[in-house]
Design a protein around this motif. Sequence first.
Motif, mmCIF file in Angstrom:
data_model
loop_
_atom_site.group_PDB
_atom_site.id
_atom_site.type_symbol
_atom_site.label_atom_id
_atom_site.label_comp_id
_atom_site.label_asym_id
_atom_site.label_seq_id
_atom_site.Cartn_x
_atom_site.Cartn_y
_atom_site.Cartn_z
ATOM 1 N N ASN A 177 -34.023 56.826 16.329
ATOM 2 C CA ASN A 177 -33.453 55.706 15.650
ATOM 3 C C ASN A 177 -33.256 54.621 16.226
ATOM 4 O O ASN A 177 -33.057 53.508 15.694
ATOM 5 C CB ASN A 177 -32.028 56.421 14.977
ATOM 6 C CG ASN A 177 -31.067 57.042 16.066
ATOM 7 O OD1 ASN A 177 -31.537 56.942 17.232
ATOM 8 N ND2 ASN A 177 -29.861 57.277 15.747
ATOM 9 N N THR A 178 -33.137 54.560 17.357
ATOM 10 C CA THR A 178 -32.859 53.144 18.087
ATOM 11 C C THR A 178 -33.964 53.041 19.403
ATOM 12 O O THR A 178 -33.970 51.541 20.022
ATOM 13 C CB THR A 178 -31.658 53.397 19.129
ATOM 14 O OG1 THR A 178 -31.557 54.442 20.062
ATOM 15 C CG2 THR A 178 -30.200 53.549 18.180
ATOM 16 N N THR B 14 -34.413 54.102 22.219
ATOM 17 C CA THR B 14 -33.678 53.808 23.452
ATOM 18 C C THR B 14 -34.255 54.891 24.430
ATOM 19 O O THR B 14 -34.392 56.206 23.856
ATOM 20 C CB THR B 14 -32.112 54.035 23.285
ATOM 21 O OG1 THR B 14 -31.542 53.259 22.930
ATOM 22 C CG2 THR B 14 -31.491 54.057 24.988
#
Length: 76
Positions: free
Chosen positions: A67-68, A70
């Motif tokens: 989702n990010t 990261t």
Amino acid sequence: MTEQRWRIQIDKRTCIGSGLCIGISPDHFRLVDGRSEPRAESVTPDDLVLDAAEFCPVEAILVRAENTMTILAPQQ
């Protein structure tokens, strides 16, 4: 609320086919033509995936939060 997912990427140019990732997490990795590849690019979180990325001798495995994006492993 959506379930968290991780994305597994393997740099095939860097991978040396040691098989260590498969030894650590056979449910998530396999060897194809002498190089590792993820069984699925998007997976539910599993610490063994992070361990495989951390212990890859050439750091060919990258794990990101989907989702990010990261980077979760390997630790920089």
